[in-house]
Design a protein around this motif. Sequence first.
Motif, PDB file in Angstrom:
ATOM      1  N   ILE A 234       0.714  -1.293  -0.001  1.00  0.00           N
ATOM      2  CA  ILE A 234      -0.084   0.032  -0.051  1.00  0.00           C
ATOM      3  C   ILE A 234       0.905   1.299   0.062  1.00  0.00           C
ATOM      4  O   ILE A 234       0.663   2.107  -0.720  1.00  0.00           O
ATOM      5  CB  ILE A 234      -1.120  -0.061   1.148  1.00  0.00           C
ATOM      6  N   GLN A 235       1.912   1.179   0.790  1.00  0.00           N
ATOM      7  CA  GLN A 235       2.731   2.329   0.938  1.00  0.00           C
ATOM      8  C   GLN A 235       3.472   2.541  -0.387  1.00  0.00           C
ATOM      9  O   GLN A 235       3.693   3.741  -0.840  1.00  0.00           O
ATOM     10  CB  GLN A 235       3.795   2.246   2.067  1.00  0.00           C
ATOM     11  N   THR A 282      -5.057  -3.830   9.461  1.00  0.00           N
ATOM     12  CA  THR A 282      -5.162  -3.069  10.645  1.00  0.00           C
ATOM     13  C   THR A 282      -5.685  -1.848  10.521  1.00  0.00           C
ATOM     14  O   THR A 282      -6.051  -1.394   9.520  1.00  0.00           O
ATOM     15  CB  THR A 282      -3.458  -2.917  11.264  1.00  0.00           C
ATOM     16  N   GLU A 283      -5.981  -1.091  11.596  1.00  0.00           N
ATOM     17  CA  GLU A 283      -6.445   0.274  11.607  1.00  0.00           C
ATOM     18  C   GLU A 283      -5.727   1.093  10.453  1.00  0.00           C
ATOM     19  O   GLU A 283      -6.330   1.875   9.838  1.00  0.00           O
ATOM     20  CB  GLU A 283      -6.812   0.682  12.942  1.00  0.00           C
ATOM     21  N   GLU A 284      -4.326   1.031  10.793  1.00  0.00           N
ATOM     22  CA  GLU A 284      -3.584   1.894  10.035  1.00  0.00           C
ATOM     23  C   GLU A 284      -3.488   1.659   8.675  1.00  0.00           C
ATOM     24  O   GLU A 284      -3.703   2.455   7.598  1.00  0.00           O
ATOM     25  CB  GLU A 284      -1.998   1.893  10.546  1.00  0.00           C
ATOM     26  N   LEU A 289      -4.928   2.563   3.082  1.00  0.00           N
ATOM     27  CA  LEU A 289      -5.685   1.980   1.991  1.00  0.00           C
ATOM     28  C   LEU A 289      -6.777   2.834   1.468  1.00  0.00           C
ATOM     29  O   LEU A 289      -7.011   3.213   0.253  1.00  0.00           O
ATOM     30  CB  LEU A 289      -6.327   0.682   1.783  1.00  0.00           C
ATOM     31  N   THR A 290      -7.678   3.300   2.251  1.00  0.00           N
ATOM     32  CA  THR A 290      -8.806   4.082   1.986  1.00  0.00           C
ATOM     33  C   THR A 290      -8.513   5.444   1.519  1.00  0.00           C
ATOM     34  O   THR A 290      -9.129   6.191   0.553  1.00  0.00           O
ATOM     35  CB  THR A 290      -9.596   4.438   3.294  1.00  0.00           C
ATOM     36  N   ILE A 296      -6.942   8.212  -5.608  1.00  0.00           N
ATOM     37  CA  ILE A 296      -6.765   7.653  -7.169  1.00  0.00           C
ATOM     38  C   ILE A 296      -8.217   7.697  -7.850  1.00  0.00           C
ATOM     39  O   ILE A 296      -8.437   8.081  -8.839  1.00  0.00           O
ATOM     40  CB  ILE A 296      -6.913   6.191  -6.922  1.00  0.00           C
ATOM     41  N   ALA A 297      -9.482   7.933  -7.006  1.00  0.00           N
ATOM     42  CA  ALA A 297     -10.726   8.005  -7.553  1.00  0.00           C
ATOM     43  C   ALA A 297     -10.855   9.605  -7.822  1.00  0.00           C
ATOM     44  O   ALA A 297     -11.473   9.959  -8.900  1.00  0.00           O
ATOM     45  CB  ALA A 297     -11.937   7.725  -6.459  1.00  0.00           C
ATOM     46  N   ARG A 298     -10.463  10.549  -6.948  1.00  0.00           N
ATOM     47  CA  ARG A 298     -10.371  11.607  -7.224  1.00  0.00           C
ATOM     48  C   ARG A 298      -9.369  12.051  -8.655  1.00  0.00           C
ATOM     49  O   ARG A 298     -10.013  13.090  -9.608  1.00  0.00           O
ATOM     50  CB  ARG A 298      -9.795  12.601  -6.151  1.00  0.00           C
ATOM     51  N   ARG A 299      -8.507  11.398  -8.759  1.00  0.00           N
ATOM     52  CA  ARG A 299      -7.631  11.694 -10.121  1.00  0.00           C
ATOM     53  C   ARG A 299      -8.411  10.974 -11.158  1.00  0.00           C
ATOM     54  O   ARG A 299      -7.845  11.104 -12.406  1.00  0.00           O
ATOM     55  CB  ARG A 299      -6.456  11.143  -9.951  1.00  0.00           C
ATOM     56  N   LYS A 300      -9.363  10.258 -10.929  1.00  0.00           N
ATOM     57  CA  LYS A 300     -10.126   9.464 -12.313  1.00  0.00           C
ATOM     58  C   LYS A 300      -9.118   8.396 -12.802  1.00  0.00           C
ATOM     59  O   LYS A 300      -8.952   8.628 -14.034  1.00  0.00           O
ATOM     60  CB  LYS A 300     -10.829  10.185 -13.315  1.00  0.00           C
ATOM     61  N   MET A 301      -8.314   7.681 -11.989  1.00  0.00           N
ATOM     62  CA  MET A 301      -7.284   6.879 -12.730  1.00  0.00           C
ATOM     63  C   MET A 301      -7.879   5.489 -12.768  1.00  0.00           C
ATOM     64  O   MET A 301      -8.958   5.120 -12.291  1.00  0.00           O
ATOM     65  CB  MET A 301      -6.165   6.766 -11.640  1.00  0.00           C
TER      66      MET A 301
END
Length: 329
Positions: A234-235, A282-284, A289-290, A296-301
């Motif tokens: 993820i990172q 985990t919570e972190e 990821l969220t 990614i959604a905002r960038r419309k990738m």
Amino acid sequence: MQKVTVVMPAYNVGDYIEEAIKSVLMQKTDFEFKVLVAEDGSTDNTLAVAQRLQEEYPEKIEILTREKNIGLLKNTNRAFEHVKSQYFSLLDGDDYWVSEDRLQKQVDFLDNNPEFAMCGGNTLLVRKGQPDEKLLGEDRTGKAYAFEDYLAGRTPFIHTSSILVRNCIYAEGVPDIYYQVEDTFENCAVRGEDFRFATHLQHGKMMLFPEVLSCYRIHEKGIWQGATEIKRRIQNAISRNFFDKYWSDLDNTYFHDQCIATYRNLMRQLMEGKIYNEYYLTEEETYLLTEYLKDIARRKMTWTECNTQYVKEENQGNLLQRIVKRILG
């Protein structure tokens, strides 16, 4: 004034920091240098060890202290605020240098080659206290690399402990971008060596010497080694997305292709259940990821944009997987 500052972030490395500091103090040079220990509120004896050595070498060691831990990025930011020397190196408190003349050789090279922003060398991986294999094959060393090589994927992964950097960015103050991401999900994109390496490479070439200059200690308390596989994935995706935005004005698709490729590979692994079968989030990890998917959604990738040369076949594994496998054994 010191010609070189060796920045040493330190958190709970009491078992290792003396070896790290002494590996710098053993350097034989014709110029002044200092070790700047950025101690980040350790709960072990890290600070006590550093202070004991400072009493012995007061002209060589400076310590920045914290009562409470603030994390790697904020800690290195406050350290680099103090770096006004001509050159700097970053050495984590659990790694160490291996030769007493490395700093002199590196400074001599950068003094005589102003078109270079950095120089580094090979690194030994240390497992269970014993030096193991070299990080880089001989075919990757003994060469010069430019930013164009980085954009072509030709620059090898070079461990930060082996690098000396011309202070062409931090001398005028830490760039705002480092502060802007401190308390965001993207702080992982700039706290490590990749971002620092790439931004300085834009200011000049890097020479990679064939000699082994440092040792990188592998242990479960490290920020990278101690993370779960899914957190590392993820990172990495967050970092590639950040780099794509930061270098969006380049007339080159390298960062964008990497961004899409890591997005595609991460989502494919999640949907196929390869990670969920072995790990829970985990919570972190859920937060990272969220926030990443929101961006990614905002960038419309979309992963269909990906240049296929950056999507590795599963049986080959991607670059990150190969590096992790080699480092962690």
